[in-house]
Design a protein around this motif. Structure first.
Motif, mmCIF file in Angstrom:
data_model
loop_
_atom_site.group_PDB
_atom_site.id
_atom_site.type_symbol
_atom_site.label_atom_id
_atom_site.label_comp_id
_atom_site.label_asym_id
_atom_site.label_seq_id
_atom_site.Cartn_x
_atom_site.Cartn_y
_atom_site.Cartn_z
ATOM 1 N N ARG A 101 44.691 35.283 27.039
ATOM 2 C CA ARG A 101 45.174 34.812 25.744
ATOM 3 C C ARG A 101 45.057 35.887 24.681
ATOM 4 O O ARG A 101 44.260 36.821 24.810
ATOM 5 C CB ARG A 101 44.407 33.562 25.322
ATOM 6 C CG ARG A 101 44.650 32.367 26.214
ATOM 7 C CD ARG A 101 43.822 31.179 25.814
ATOM 8 N NE ARG A 101 44.107 30.755 24.436
ATOM 9 C CZ ARG A 101 43.656 29.640 23.890
ATOM 10 N NH1 ARG A 101 42.908 28.813 24.617
ATOM 11 N NH2 ARG A 101 43.945 29.346 22.635
ATOM 12 N N GLN A 106 36.701 33.099 21.105
ATOM 13 C CA GLN A 106 36.230 31.782 21.507
ATOM 14 C C GLN A 106 36.077 31.700 23.016
ATOM 15 O O GLN A 106 36.872 32.272 23.754
ATOM 16 C CB GLN A 106 37.196 30.701 21.027
ATOM 17 C CG GLN A 106 37.378 30.652 19.530
ATOM 18 C CD GLN A 106 36.085 30.369 18.809
ATOM 19 O OE1 GLN A 106 35.300 29.530 19.248
ATOM 20 N NE2 GLN A 106 35.849 31.067 17.713
ATOM 21 N N ASP A 108 36.890 29.370 24.971
ATOM 22 C CA ASP A 108 38.088 28.793 25.573
ATOM 23 C C ASP A 108 39.217 29.794 25.734
ATOM 24 O O ASP A 108 40.215 29.487 26.391
ATOM 25 C CB ASP A 108 38.584 27.606 24.749
ATOM 26 C CG ASP A 108 37.728 26.374 24.917
ATOM 27 O OD1 ASP A 108 37.913 25.419 24.143
ATOM 28 O OD2 ASP A 108 36.879 26.354 25.825
ATOM 29 N N ASP A 109 39.091 30.967 25.158
ATOM 30 C CA ASP A 109 40.086 32.020 25.345
ATOM 31 C C ASP A 109 39.985 32.680 26.719
ATOM 32 O O ASP A 109 40.854 33.468 27.085
ATOM 33 C CB ASP A 109 39.942 33.102 24.277
ATOM 34 C CG ASP A 109 40.283 32.608 22.893
ATOM 35 O OD1 ASP A 109 41.180 31.759 22.755
ATOM 36 O OD2 ASP A 109 39.653 33.089 21.923
ATOM 37 N N TYR A 110 38.935 32.357 27.469
ATOM 38 C CA TYR A 110 38.647 33.045 28.725
ATOM 39 C C TYR A 110 38.653 32.094 29.908
ATOM 40 O O TYR A 110 38.189 30.953 29.818
ATOM 41 C CB TYR A 110 37.309 33.790 28.630
ATOM 42 C CG TYR A 110 37.381 34.838 27.556
ATOM 43 C CD1 TYR A 110 37.889 36.098 27.842
ATOM 44 C CD2 TYR A 110 37.007 34.549 26.254
ATOM 45 C CE1 TYR A 110 38.012 37.047 26.846
ATOM 46 C CE2 TYR A 110 37.130 35.494 25.252
ATOM 47 C CZ TYR A 110 37.633 36.746 25.556
ATOM 48 O OH TYR A 110 37.756 37.686 24.563
ATOM 49 N N THR A 111 39.171 32.590 31.004
ATOM 50 C CA THR A 111 39.337 31.798 32.213
ATOM 51 C C THR A 111 38.199 31.996 33.204
ATOM 52 O O THR A 111 37.765 31.043 33.863
ATOM 53 C CB THR A 111 40.670 32.159 32.897
ATOM 54 O OG1 THR A 111 41.748 31.953 31.980
ATOM 55 C CG2 THR A 111 40.903 31.302 34.131
#
Length: 123
Positions: A101, A106, A108-111
């Motif tokens: 992304r 954040q 949540d930007d990372y998988t």
């Protein structure tokens, strides 16, 4: 079978330095933004630093600016965090993360996430 494996943590004194490494496998490393987060006991996971896929941009939380440096070697599928002038408040488990992304600060930007490496700074 994506794996991110952190290493380099340890017990150090105030003012010391450590180099943390994160070795990635199972993904096209050069496509991913990479980041370091940390989490102290009883605290939320905190953004520390991020680097874009080709090292064009780096980002840091204010508390580590001028002390920490993030870098990457795409040929080695490895991202690093050089930590200097360590303080007791830097004590935490440090996690490596990979994401695609545009956002970088954040969780949540990372998988993908590693399991973490402990950094303890004694006073």
């Amino acid at each position: 079978q994506v794996q991110l494996v952190e290493s380099g943590g340890g017990l150090v004194q105030v003012g010391d330095s450590l180099t943390l490494s994160c070795a990635a496998s199972g993904l096209t490393f050069s496509r991913y933004s990479m980041a370091w987060f940390r989490q102290g006991p009883g605290k939320e996971r905190e953004f520390v630093a991020a680097i874009s896929s080709r090292s064009t941009n780096t980002y840091y939380t204010d508390s580590v600016k001028g002390r920490f440096t993030i870098s990457r070697d795409n040929a080695k599928n490895t991202v690093y965090l050089q930590t200097n002038s360590l303080k007791p408040e830097d004590t935490a488990v440090y996690y490596c993360a990979a994401g695609l992304r545009l956002g970088v600060r954040q969780p949540d930007d990372y998988t993908y996430w590693g399991q973490g490496t402990q950094v303890t700074v004694s006073s």
